[in-house]
Design a protein around this motif. Structure first.
Motif, PDB file in Angstrom:
ATOM      1  N   ASP A   1       0.855  -1.190   0.000  1.00  0.00           N
ATOM      2  CA  ASP A   1       0.000   0.000   0.000  1.00  0.00           C
ATOM      3  C   ASP A   1       0.891   1.240   0.000  1.00  0.00           C
ATOM      4  O   ASP A   1       0.993   1.942   1.007  1.00  0.00           O
ATOM      5  CB  ASP A   1      -0.922  -0.034   1.227  1.00  0.00           C
ATOM      6  N   PHE A   2       1.560   1.486  -1.129  1.00  0.00           N
ATOM      7  CA  PHE A   2       2.481   2.613  -1.228  1.00  0.00           C
ATOM      8  C   PHE A   2       1.779   3.819  -1.824  1.00  0.00           C
ATOM      9  O   PHE A   2       0.878   3.685  -2.653  1.00  0.00           O
ATOM     10  CB  PHE A   2       3.697   2.233  -2.078  1.00  0.00           C
ATOM     11  N   ASP A   3       2.206   4.996  -1.402  1.00  0.00           N
ATOM     12  CA  ASP A   3       1.668   6.251  -1.919  1.00  0.00           C
ATOM     13  C   ASP A   3       2.443   6.589  -3.189  1.00  0.00           C
ATOM     14  O   ASP A   3       3.566   7.082  -3.121  1.00  0.00           O
ATOM     15  CB  ASP A   3       1.821   7.345  -0.855  1.00  0.00           C
ATOM     16  N   LEU A   4       1.867   6.271  -4.350  1.00  0.00           N
ATOM     17  CA  LEU A   4       2.522   6.455  -5.640  1.00  0.00           C
ATOM     18  C   LEU A   4       1.865   7.588  -6.410  1.00  0.00           C
ATOM     19  O   LEU A   4       0.640   7.686  -6.453  1.00  0.00           O
ATOM     20  CB  LEU A   4       2.451   5.159  -6.453  1.00  0.00           C
ATOM     21  N   ARG A   5       2.693   8.442  -7.024  1.00  0.00           N
ATOM     22  CA  ARG A   5       2.187   9.617  -7.745  1.00  0.00           C
ATOM     23  C   ARG A   5       2.817   9.715  -9.128  1.00  0.00           C
ATOM     24  O   ARG A   5       4.003   9.460  -9.282  1.00  0.00           O
ATOM     25  CB  ARG A   5       2.547  10.910  -6.998  1.00  0.00           C
ATOM     26  N   VAL A   6       2.022  10.112 -10.111  1.00  0.00           N
ATOM     27  CA  VAL A   6       2.519  10.376 -11.452  1.00  0.00           C
ATOM     28  C   VAL A   6       2.928  11.844 -11.496  1.00  0.00           C
ATOM     29  O   VAL A   6       2.139  12.727 -11.152  1.00  0.00           O
ATOM     30  CB  VAL A   6       1.432  10.078 -12.514  1.00  0.00           C
ATOM     31  N   ARG A   7       4.197  12.077 -11.875  1.00  0.00           N
ATOM     32  CA  ARG A   7       4.732  13.449 -11.958  1.00  0.00           C
ATOM     33  C   ARG A   7       5.682  13.554 -13.147  1.00  0.00           C
ATOM     34  O   ARG A   7       6.055  12.564 -13.745  1.00  0.00           O
ATOM     35  CB  ARG A   7       5.520  13.788 -10.686  1.00  0.00           C
TER      36      ARG A   7
ATOM     37  N   GLU B   1       5.908   8.373  -2.633  1.00  0.00           N
ATOM     38  CA  GLU B   1       5.886   9.339  -1.535  1.00  0.00           C
ATOM     39  C   GLU B   1       6.155   8.630  -0.212  1.00  0.00           C
ATOM     40  O   GLU B   1       6.194   9.265   0.830  1.00  0.00           O
ATOM     41  CB  GLU B   1       4.540  10.068  -1.491  1.00  0.00           C
ATOM     42  N   SER B   2       6.299   7.315  -0.264  1.00  0.00           N
ATOM     43  CA  SER B   2       6.571   6.539   0.945  1.00  0.00           C
ATOM     44  C   SER B   2       7.793   5.658   0.698  1.00  0.00           C
ATOM     45  O   SER B   2       8.096   5.320  -0.445  1.00  0.00           O
ATOM     46  CB  SER B   2       5.348   5.682   1.318  1.00  0.00           C
ATOM     47  N   PRO B   3       8.524   5.300   1.752  1.00  0.00           N
ATOM     48  CA  PRO B   3       9.686   4.427   1.551  1.00  0.00           C
ATOM     49  C   PRO B   3       9.247   3.041   1.093  1.00  0.00           C
ATOM     50  O   PRO B   3       8.209   2.534   1.510  1.00  0.00           O
ATOM     51  CB  PRO B   3      10.343   4.376   2.934  1.00  0.00           C
ATOM     52  N   ILE B   4      10.054   2.459   0.216  1.00  0.00           N
ATOM     53  CA  ILE B   4       9.785   1.111  -0.282  1.00  0.00           C
ATOM     54  C   ILE B   4      11.036   0.279  -0.022  1.00  0.00           C
ATOM     55  O   ILE B   4      12.122   0.618  -0.493  1.00  0.00           O
ATOM     56  CB  ILE B   4       9.444   1.115  -1.787  1.00  0.00           C
ATOM     57  N   ALA B   5      10.881  -0.792   0.720  1.00  0.00           N
ATOM     58  CA  ALA B   5      12.022  -1.650   1.062  1.00  0.00           C
ATOM     59  C   ALA B   5      12.368  -2.577  -0.102  1.00  0.00           C
ATOM     60  O   ALA B   5      11.491  -3.039  -0.834  1.00  0.00           O
ATOM     61  CB  ALA B   5      11.692  -2.483   2.301  1.00  0.00           C
ATOM     62  N   LYS B   6      13.663  -2.836  -0.245  1.00  0.00           N
ATOM     63  CA  LYS B   6      14.146  -3.792  -1.236  1.00  0.00           C
ATOM     64  C   LYS B   6      13.375  -5.106  -1.085  1.00  0.00           C
ATOM     65  O   LYS B   6      13.153  -5.576   0.024  1.00  0.00           O
ATOM     66  CB  LYS B   6      15.641  -4.034  -1.020  1.00  0.00           C
ATOM     67  N   GLY B   7      12.941  -5.675  -2.198  1.00  0.00           N
ATOM     68  CA  GLY B   7      12.194  -6.929  -2.186  1.00  0.00           C
ATOM     69  C   GLY B   7      10.689  -6.756  -2.142  1.00  0.00           C
ATOM     70  O   GLY B   7       9.945  -7.716  -2.355  1.00  0.00           O
ATOM     71  N   SER B   8      10.221  -5.529  -1.894  1.00  0.00           N
ATOM     72  CA  SER B   8       8.774  -5.281  -1.820  1.00  0.00           C
ATOM     73  C   SER B   8       8.137  -5.332  -3.199  1.00  0.00           C
ATOM     74  O   SER B   8       8.729  -4.915  -4.194  1.00  0.00           O
ATOM     75  CB  SER B   8       8.489  -3.898  -1.227  1.00  0.00           C
TER      76      SER B   8
ATOM     77  N   ILE C   1       5.770  -5.407 -10.277  1.00  0.00           N
ATOM     78  CA  ILE C   1       6.999  -4.614 -10.229  1.00  0.00           C
ATOM     79  C   ILE C   1       7.529  -4.697  -8.799  1.00  0.00           C
ATOM     80  O   ILE C   1       6.817  -4.351  -7.848  1.00  0.00           O
ATOM     81  CB  ILE C   1       6.743  -3.144 -10.634  1.00  0.00           C
ATOM     82  N   LEU C   2       8.773  -5.170  -8.670  1.00  0.00           N
ATOM     83  CA  LEU C   2       9.406  -5.382  -7.372  1.00  0.00           C
ATOM     84  C   LEU C   2      10.600  -4.455  -7.189  1.00  0.00           C
ATOM     85  O   LEU C   2      11.342  -4.200  -8.144  1.00  0.00           O
ATOM     86  CB  LEU C   2       9.884  -6.831  -7.253  1.00  0.00           C
ATOM     87  N   ALA C   3      10.791  -4.004  -5.971  1.00  0.00           N
ATOM     88  CA  ALA C   3      11.947  -3.152  -5.656  1.00  0.00           C
ATOM     89  C   ALA C   3      13.202  -4.020  -5.561  1.00  0.00           C
ATOM     90  O   ALA C   3      13.208  -5.023  -4.853  1.00  0.00           O
ATOM     91  CB  ALA C   3      11.718  -2.419  -4.339  1.00  0.00           C
ATOM     92  N   ILE C   4      14.257  -3.629  -6.272  1.00  0.00           N
ATOM     93  CA  ILE C   4      15.533  -4.346  -6.170  1.00  0.00           C
ATOM     94  C   ILE C   4      16.530  -3.569  -5.315  1.00  0.00           C
ATOM     95  O   ILE C   4      17.643  -4.024  -5.094  1.00  0.00           O
ATOM     96  CB  ILE C   4      16.129  -4.680  -7.559  1.00  0.00           C
ATOM     97  N   LYS C   5      16.098  -2.410  -4.850  1.00  0.00           N
ATOM     98  CA  LYS C   5      16.877  -1.564  -3.941  1.00  0.00           C
ATOM     99  C   LYS C   5      15.879  -0.903  -2.996  1.00  0.00           C
ATOM    100  O   LYS C   5      14.686  -0.857  -3.287  1.00  0.00           O
ATOM    101  CB  LYS C   5      17.607  -0.443  -4.702  1.00  0.00           C
ATOM    102  N   ASN C   6      16.350  -0.362  -1.902  1.00  0.00           N
ATOM    103  CA  ASN C   6      15.493   0.488  -1.073  1.00  0.00           C
ATOM    104  C   ASN C   6      15.218   1.752  -1.869  1.00  0.00           C
ATOM    105  O   ASN C   6      16.135   2.326  -2.465  1.00  0.00           O
ATOM    106  CB  ASN C   6      16.176   0.835   0.249  1.00  0.00           C
ATOM    107  N   ILE C   7      13.965   2.183  -1.888  1.00  0.00           N
ATOM    108  CA  ILE C   7      13.577   3.372  -2.643  1.00  0.00           C
ATOM    109  C   ILE C   7      13.049   4.405  -1.652  1.00  0.00           C
ATOM    110  O   ILE C   7      12.137   4.116  -0.876  1.00  0.00           O
ATOM    111  CB  ILE C   7      12.524   3.033  -3.722  1.00  0.00           C
ATOM    112  N   LYS C   8      13.631   5.602  -1.698  1.00  0.00           N
ATOM    113  CA  LYS C   8      13.271   6.661  -0.747  1.00  0.00           C
ATOM    114  C   LYS C   8      12.088   7.478  -1.255  1.00  0.00           C
ATOM    115  O   LYS C   8      11.872   7.597  -2.463  1.00  0.00           O
ATOM    116  CB  LYS C   8      14.466   7.599  -0.551  1.00  0.00           C
ATOM    117  N   PRO C   9      11.348   8.095  -0.317  1.00  0.00           N
ATOM    118  CA  PRO C   9      10.262   8.996  -0.724  1.00  0.00           C
ATOM    119  C   PRO C   9      10.802  10.068  -1.679  1.00  0.00           C
ATOM    120  O   PRO C   9      11.897  10.592  -1.478  1.00  0.00           O
ATOM    121  CB  PRO C   9       9.797   9.621   0.592  1.00  0.00           C
TER     122      PRO C   9
END
Length: 129
Positions: A4-10, A21-28, A91-99
């Motif tokens: 449940d990530f806060d995702l925005r098109v910009r 807009e929210s942190p996403i941990a590697k592997g999520s 789509i999976l995170a392969i790295k930690n992704i910052k807001p």
């Protein structure tokens, strides 16, 4: 299943992109790539740049605006990757992704050579050269 990530098109360096807009941990699991299933014949004649082949007989056209994953841009230095699981695309995170970071993945050699290379890659890695 996607988190449940806060995702925005910009705006991004390649037009519009998908940002978190929210942190996403590697592997999520970030999001599912969704759209209309198209026939093999239609996939071969379609001009859509949002076609995602799942099997030789199943392709998704992710062009509809409601498919937020369709806004994910190519990068030669990705922070995510696509994975096909039981006929669905995630789509999976392969790295930690910052807001504030854009979510990007490598579209693959065939797509890159056909649609990106002729015009020049606009991903941050290539733009900084």
């Amino acid at each position: 299943m996607p988190g449940d990530f806060d995702l925005r098109v910009r705006r991004s360096s390649a037009g519009l992109g998908l940002f978190t807009e929210s942190p996403i941990a590697k592997g999520s699991c970030i999001i599912e790539y969704v759209g209309r299933e198209v026939s093999k014949e239609e996939s071969e004649t379609s001009k859509s740049k949002y076609l995602f082949e799942i099997t030789k007989d199943k392709t998704i056209d992710g062009k509809p605006k409601w498919n937020k994953a369709g806004y994910i841009n190519h990068s030669c230095r990705p922070n995510a990757e696509s994975e096909i699981h039981k006929g669905r695309i995630f789509i999976l995170a392969i790295k930690n992704i910052k807001p504030g970071e854009e979510i990007v993945y490598d579209y693959g050699k065939e797509y890159f050579n056909e649609h990106i290379k002729p015009f020049g890659c606009r991903c941050p890695k290539c733009m900084s050269r």
